[in-house]
Design a protein around this motif. Structure first.
Motif, PDB file in Angstrom:
ATOM      1  N   ASP A   1      -6.946  71.748   6.116  1.00  0.00           N
ATOM      2  CA  ASP A   1      -7.924  71.950   7.194  1.00  0.00           C
ATOM      3  C   ASP A   1      -8.551  73.214   7.218  1.00  0.00           C
ATOM      4  O   ASP A   1      -8.448  74.132   7.975  1.00  0.00           O
ATOM      5  CB  ASP A   1      -7.328  71.558   8.741  1.00  0.00           C
ATOM      6  N   ASP A   2      -9.033  73.516   6.005  1.00  0.00           N
ATOM      7  CA  ASP A   2      -9.447  75.062   5.514  1.00  0.00           C
ATOM      8  C   ASP A   2     -11.039  74.883   5.849  1.00  0.00           C
ATOM      9  O   ASP A   2     -12.021  74.978   5.456  1.00  0.00           O
ATOM     10  CB  ASP A   2      -9.427  75.182   4.077  1.00  0.00           C
ATOM     11  N   THR A   3     -11.168  74.840   7.458  1.00  0.00           N
ATOM     12  CA  THR A   3     -12.329  74.875   7.908  1.00  0.00           C
ATOM     13  C   THR A   3     -12.529  76.005   8.887  1.00  0.00           C
ATOM     14  O   THR A   3     -11.548  76.915   9.034  1.00  0.00           O
ATOM     15  CB  THR A   3     -12.745  73.682   8.713  1.00  0.00           C
ATOM     16  N   ALA A   4     -13.571  76.468   9.498  1.00  0.00           N
ATOM     17  CA  ALA A   4     -13.556  77.409  10.567  1.00  0.00           C
ATOM     18  C   ALA A   4     -12.616  77.152  11.713  1.00  0.00           C
ATOM     19  O   ALA A   4     -11.797  78.234  12.213  1.00  0.00           O
ATOM     20  CB  ALA A   4     -15.141  77.550  11.069  1.00  0.00           C
TER      21      ALA A   4
ATOM     22  N   LYS B   1     -19.343  63.744  10.231  1.00  0.00           N
ATOM     23  CA  LYS B   1     -18.773  62.622  10.404  1.00  0.00           C
ATOM     24  C   LYS B   1     -18.350  62.434  11.863  1.00  0.00           C
ATOM     25  O   LYS B   1     -17.761  61.370  12.275  1.00  0.00           O
ATOM     26  CB  LYS B   1     -17.722  62.486   9.223  1.00  0.00           C
ATOM     27  N   TYR B   2     -18.133  63.413  12.515  1.00  0.00           N
ATOM     28  CA  TYR B   2     -17.870  63.200  13.953  1.00  0.00           C
ATOM     29  C   TYR B   2     -18.971  63.320  14.897  1.00  0.00           C
ATOM     30  O   TYR B   2     -18.590  63.396  15.938  1.00  0.00           O
ATOM     31  CB  TYR B   2     -16.974  64.574  14.240  1.00  0.00           C
ATOM     32  N   ALA B   3     -20.082  63.146  14.640  1.00  0.00           N
ATOM     33  CA  ALA B   3     -21.347  63.283  15.616  1.00  0.00           C
ATOM     34  C   ALA B   3     -21.370  62.130  16.674  1.00  0.00           C
ATOM     35  O   ALA B   3     -21.585  62.529  17.707  1.00  0.00           O
ATOM     36  CB  ALA B   3     -22.320  63.079  14.826  1.00  0.00           C
ATOM     37  N   GLU B   4     -20.774  60.773  16.495  1.00  0.00           N
ATOM     38  CA  GLU B   4     -20.960  59.735  17.368  1.00  0.00           C
ATOM     39  C   GLU B   4     -22.348  59.832  17.962  1.00  0.00           C
ATOM     40  O   GLU B   4     -22.669  59.649  19.138  1.00  0.00           O
ATOM     41  CB  GLU B   4     -19.958  59.892  18.414  1.00  0.00           C
ATOM     42  N   PRO B   5     -23.538  59.541  17.267  1.00  0.00           N
ATOM     43  CA  PRO B   5     -24.729  59.623  17.928  1.00  0.00           C
ATOM     44  C   PRO B   5     -24.894  58.339  18.743  1.00  0.00           C
ATOM     45  O   PRO B   5     -25.584  58.530  19.786  1.00  0.00           O
ATOM     46  CB  PRO B   5     -25.693  59.601  16.572  1.00  0.00           C
ATOM     47  N   ASP B   6     -24.298  57.276  18.628  1.00  0.00           N
ATOM     48  CA  ASP B   6     -24.534  56.084  19.160  1.00  0.00           C
ATOM     49  C   ASP B   6     -23.985  56.474  21.075  1.00  0.00           C
ATOM     50  O   ASP B   6     -24.658  56.269  21.937  1.00  0.00           O
ATOM     51  CB  ASP B   6     -23.818  54.907  18.899  1.00  0.00           C
ATOM     52  N   VAL B   7     -22.779  57.101  20.766  1.00  0.00           N
ATOM     53  CA  VAL B   7     -22.387  57.669  22.273  1.00  0.00           C
ATOM     54  C   VAL B   7     -23.178  58.587  22.901  1.00  0.00           C
ATOM     55  O   VAL B   7     -23.495  58.388  24.204  1.00  0.00           O
ATOM     56  CB  VAL B   7     -20.899  58.108  22.245  1.00  0.00           C
TER      57      VAL B   7
ATOM     58  N   LEU C   1     -17.144  67.707  19.484  1.00  0.00           N
ATOM     59  CA  LEU C   1     -17.167  66.828  18.476  1.00  0.00           C
ATOM     60  C   LEU C   1     -15.675  66.368  18.096  1.00  0.00           C
ATOM     61  O   LEU C   1     -14.942  67.372  17.604  1.00  0.00           O
ATOM     62  CB  LEU C   1     -17.818  67.561  17.151  1.00  0.00           C
ATOM     63  N   PHE C   2     -15.337  65.509  18.045  1.00  0.00           N
ATOM     64  CA  PHE C   2     -13.654  65.260  18.176  1.00  0.00           C
ATOM     65  C   PHE C   2     -13.281  64.860  16.914  1.00  0.00           C
ATOM     66  O   PHE C   2     -13.533  63.773  16.232  1.00  0.00           O
ATOM     67  CB  PHE C   2     -13.520  63.913  18.993  1.00  0.00           C
ATOM     68  N   ARG C   3     -12.634  65.899  16.214  1.00  0.00           N
ATOM     69  CA  ARG C   3     -12.187  65.709  14.799  1.00  0.00           C
ATOM     70  C   ARG C   3     -10.880  64.797  14.731  1.00  0.00           C
ATOM     71  O   ARG C   3     -10.592  64.288  13.438  1.00  0.00           O
ATOM     72  CB  ARG C   3     -11.837  66.830  14.327  1.00  0.00           C
ATOM     73  N   SER C   4     -10.576  64.423  15.778  1.00  0.00           N
ATOM     74  CA  SER C   4      -9.144  63.760  15.862  1.00  0.00           C
ATOM     75  C   SER C   4      -9.082  62.978  17.164  1.00  0.00           C
ATOM     76  O   SER C   4     -10.148  62.929  17.988  1.00  0.00           O
ATOM     77  CB  SER C   4      -7.873  64.289  15.632  1.00  0.00           C
ATOM     78  N   ARG C   5      -8.201  62.084  17.239  1.00  0.00           N
ATOM     79  CA  ARG C   5      -8.249  61.136  18.661  1.00  0.00           C
ATOM     80  C   ARG C   5      -7.883  62.076  19.672  1.00  0.00           C
ATOM     81  O   ARG C   5      -6.972  62.864  19.712  1.00  0.00           O
ATOM     82  CB  ARG C   5      -6.976  60.192  18.317  1.00  0.00           C
TER      83      ARG C   5
END
Length: 868
Positions: free
Chosen positions: A712-715, A225-231, A282-286
């Motif tokens: 945020d129980d992620t890597a 969900k953070y990929a921003e393919p258009d950018v 990959l920007f998870r936040s602003r």
């Protein structure tokens, strides 16, 4: 296992024996555990009867045949090299082995996502790590095509330099096999394999030769969900068109994939047609606009390598700078032309040039064209000389030769040597033809000598307010005394209706110790005379007394962002050279930061503010200066525009320099929502910054940390939790964090970095003192037990740099004196850290003397931090 240390002599000798290599590589990535099966069939021509070797870092070799002869692996291989004797004109080598995955970001890296349990693989083969995956002549001038056949779990995606084929499924084993076509003939360090259940997006870019180049974008599924393919696609599409036009050479490969990969050591890597990126982009936040600008530069940097570095590649690593300097310069130019970040040259002036000058003043400085004796030399030369000084010098060359001529020369170089290897001499020859200038002396002065010059403008007046004489004086350090020819500009600025506006500019060549500037004579003395206006050359700049006073008082009133960058860079150089008290620099930043309009300039100024407070402000007064600086930043954050980039950057800077109980209360109230700034969301990343800051101040308890991790129980979240734990101001905790990084060789690269980062956040810095003797006693052990990359992470991360104290400097100097035979890269790291420590001690001494005289007279203009 550390890879073998190939020397330049060995590489040259082998290139004289071996030619035209090609590889068929079969990999089985379905084995349980931390190993995989590798089979290489290498075909190559050679001098009949000669002997050489091929690199293959293996766990075990099971089958080994050369031209039909069965070889004894125990006799022929030492685990990193295979001896090849009695070669024929045409040869075929077959190696079947078990190889190991890594968790260090080298070779074939294996990562398991804690979110969904899925496994992701990627390769990083620079500088010479391809041999961890297959048997290969692992040097840049033995280019080869590789045909991969890869078996992996059926639900995975498998990528390489060639287009991905349709996989053939094996229903009984739930695996599939991807039989790739032979990839392009390239150097081994830019070969790539990426495998795992990556999420994907696809697009295309139009090439000047009529092709539609397929584009791909890939991320871990949990980060999709953070990929921003258009950018990402739009940046590549614009960049590809820009480079094709600038170089006059079509995109040289068949596809262009961009893959975000976990636990990555670099910002990105230019693998042909399969560029790998650090997941930090990959920007998870602003994020700030400055961070988005940086990502655009990195995307365009790697894209430029497809021409410069990949299609035309250096013969040996002494020309590494050609790859990286060119890509840094070219990506900055492209960013300014094809993205929204049109002011990126101000970032270049503030960032790249400043870091280059800092590196250039270390005892380890070296010419841009460095002597690279072996791979160990290469590992430590991925530095600000290779990237940033080289790019700065190229910018000077462009100013001297002209952009059009420079681009014509580069295009001719790419067209002539495309698909092969070349040298600096080859590039200079084409640039001389295009520009009509002889570059021999320029190359000797700029590329073959080390050190940074200092330029000072000396002005004499006639008593009536007119300039009677003006000259630029050039000096150099005694250790690197070269005085260079510079193409530069001098700008005159006056205060006009509250703004510092440029009223006159002259461009000239200077050479030697003193150069007159006759164009200034007879003109009224302006409020500010700026040497190196428009940042054309690479040098440290010192302003005359009147100009410096104007700059201190009116930096925010200077309209030109590049001009502001040059002034602030001059002030920062003066702090580091102990010519300007660090407290005065703090005052300069705080006075202007609220009015800075450019995100990157604001971010860099805030970063240097943090460094000044931590390293250069006198210890006896640091708590006062830091407290008032924190108050001022919080006040300016509260006044910043609702939801603005400035608001976000100021709050994040406040979390990093917060130092008092009142600051801790502000951080806590932001976390629990009792204080809110309109437009500021406490998102994942900001929550972690607040949590880590409170942990470092000793007020964040386990419940607070657990709450952040639960969200945020992620890597990434787990790494940040480790940083927070290690940041706590607790002697036992600091010692435990230190020993974990120093001794646990199973730590991944990112986890080691995360713990070390928290350990370094020490308030007070004396918390690190008990581990200082242990650090120096264990240095050679820490280095010897790890690969060069991991060893550098650990040795740099655990150096007690925050503890700016004479006894630490004395211990470091004593270690260097008593360990002359320690590995050269290790000695280099320690000597660099010592040099920075000694510089900080001198700067602190100046600041202490200045503060004694002025502490009671100055205020930073903030208010006490108030959580209400």
């Amino acid at each position: 296992m550390p890879a073998a240390n190939l020397t330049r002599t060995e590489a040259e000798q082998r290139a004289g024996i071996v030619s035209s290599p090609a590889y068929d590589v079969t990999l089985d990535l379905t084995l349980p555990g931390d190993e995989f099966r590798s089979e290489t069939v290498a075909r190559f021509r050679a001098t009949p009867g000669a002997s050489t070797f091929i690199e293959a870092t293996t766990v075990a070799i099971h089958e080994l045949e050369l031209n039909g002869r069965v070889l004894d692996p125990a006799a022929a291989s030492d685990g990193t090299r295979i001896r090849l004797d009695d070669l024929a004109a045409d040869n075929e080598l077959r190696v079947v082995s078990t190889n190991a995955y890594t968790n260090t970001g080298e070779g074939l890296h294996k990562f398991t996502d804690p979110v969904d349990g899925e496994t992701y693989l990627y390769t990083e083969f620079a500088v010479a790590e391809a041999n961890r995956v297959y048997a290969v002549f692992d040097q840049p001038d033995l280019k080869a095509g590789v045909r991969f056949t890869i078996t992996a779990p059926a639900h995975w995606t498998v990528l390489s330099n060639a287009a991905s084929p349709v996989p053939v499924a094996d229903e009984t084993s739930r695996s599939s096999t991807w039989a790739f076509e032979t990839g392009p003939a390239i150097s081994s360090y830019i070969v790539a394999i990426i495998a795992g259940p990556y999420a994907s997006w696809h697009g295309s870019a139009a090439s000047v030769d009529g092709r539609d180049v397929p584009l791909g974008l890939f991320t871990r599924r949990s980060l999709a969900k953070y990929a921003e393919p258009d950018v990402m696609f739009e940046t590549v599409q614009a960049g590809l068109a820009f480079y094709e036009n600038a170089f006059g050479v079509p995109y040289p490969y068949g596809k262009y994939d961009q893959i975000f990969v976990p636990e990555y050591n670099w910002g990105a890597m230019e693998n042909v047609g399969a560029v790998t990126f650090n997941e930090g982009y990959l920007f998870r936040s602003r994020v700030s606009d400055a961070r988005r600008e940086q990502r655009a530069i990195v995307v365009l940097h790697e894209l430029s390598h497809m021409w410069f570095g990949n299609s035309v590649t250096m013969k040996w690593w002494n020309d590494l700078w050609l790859n990286e300097s060119f890509a840094t310069w070219a990506s900055t130019l492209a960013t300014s032309q094809v993205t929204e970040f049109t002011g990126v040259w101000a970032t270049f002036a503030s960032d790249e040039k400043t870091y280059a000058a800092e590196q250039d003043q270390l005892p380890s400085t070296h010419p841009i064209v460095a002597e690279i004796r072996d791979l160990a030399d290469v590992e430590v030369n991925f530095d600000a000389i290779t990237y940033d000084k080289g790019a700065s010098v190229l910018k000077q060359l462009v100013a001297w030769a002209g952009l059009d001529a420079f681009q014509r020369g580069v295009g001719a170089y790419l067209a002539k040597h495309g698909g092969g290897n070349a040298t600096l001499a080859d590039l200079l020859a084409e640039l001389e033809v295009a520009s009509g200038r002889s570059l021999g002396e320029w190359s000797k002065a700029w590329l073959e000598t080390a050190g940074v010059n200092t330029l000072r403008l000396v002005v004499e007046t006639d008593g009536s307010g007119l300039i009677a004489a003006a000259r630029i004086e050039q000096t150099a350090a005694a250790s690197h005394p070269t005085l260079r020819q510079h193409r530069l500009a001098v700008g005159a600025y006056d205060l006009v209706e509250g703004a510092l506006a440029r009223t006159f500019r002259t461009e000239l060549d200077i050479d030697g110790a003193s150069t007159d500037v006759p164009e200034l004579v007879g003109r009224p003395v302006p409020d500010l005379l700026l040497v190196n206006d428009d940042d054309l050359t690479y040098a440290k700049v010192r302003l005359d007394e009147r100009s410096f006073a104007t700059a201190i008082a009116h930096l925010a009133d200077l309209d030109d962002p590049v001009g502001r960058a040059v002034v602030l860079g001059s002030a920062w150089d003066a702090v580091r050279d102990a010519e300007l008290p660090a407290t005065a620099f703090v005052r300069l930043v705080l006075a202007g930061i609220g009015r800075e309009t450019q995100s990157s300039a604001r971010g860099l100024a805030l970063t240097r503010l943090e460094t000044a407070l931590g390293k250069y402000v006198a210890e006896d007064h640091r708590h006062i200066v830091a407290a008032e600086a924190g108050d001022a930043l919080w006040a300016q954050a509260a006044l910043a525009g609702e939801g603005s980039d400035a608001q976000l950057q100021l709050v994040k800077a406040f979390t990093r320099i917060a130092s008092t109980p009142a600051h801790a209360d502000v951080l806590g109230s932001l976390l629990d929502g009792s204080t809110a700034l309109p437009g500021l969301a406490i998102d994942l990343d900001l929550r972690w910054e607040l949590t880590i800051a409170r942990a470092a101040l000793g007020v964040g308890d386990d419940a607070e940390l657990d709450a952040a991790l639960a969200l945020d129980d992620t890597a990434k979240g787990r790494q940040l939790a480790e940083t927070a734990r290690a940041a706590r101001p607790d002697l036992e905790g600091k010692a435990a964090a230190f020993r974990r990084v120093a001794t646990d060789v199973s730590l991944s690269n990112d986890l080691a970095r995360a713990i070390a980062e928290g350990w370094r956040r020490a308030a007070p810095a004396t918390l690190l003192a008990p581990t200082v003797p242990e650090y120096f006693d264990a240095l050679e052990t820490m280095w010897g037990r790890r690969s060069s990359n991991m060893a550098a992470i650990v040795v740099k991360g655990l150096f007690p740099a925050p503890l700016v104290a004479p006894d630490v400097a004395a211990i470091a100097a004593s270690w260097l004196d008593s360990h002359p035979a320690a590995p050269a890269p290790l000695r280099r790291i320690v000597s660099e850290q010592l040099a920075e420590l000694e510089r900080a001690l001198v700067a602190r001494d100046l600041d202490a003397r200045a503060l004694e005289a002025s502490l009671g007279e100055a205020s930073f203009g903030g208010r006490a931090a108030d959580p209400q």
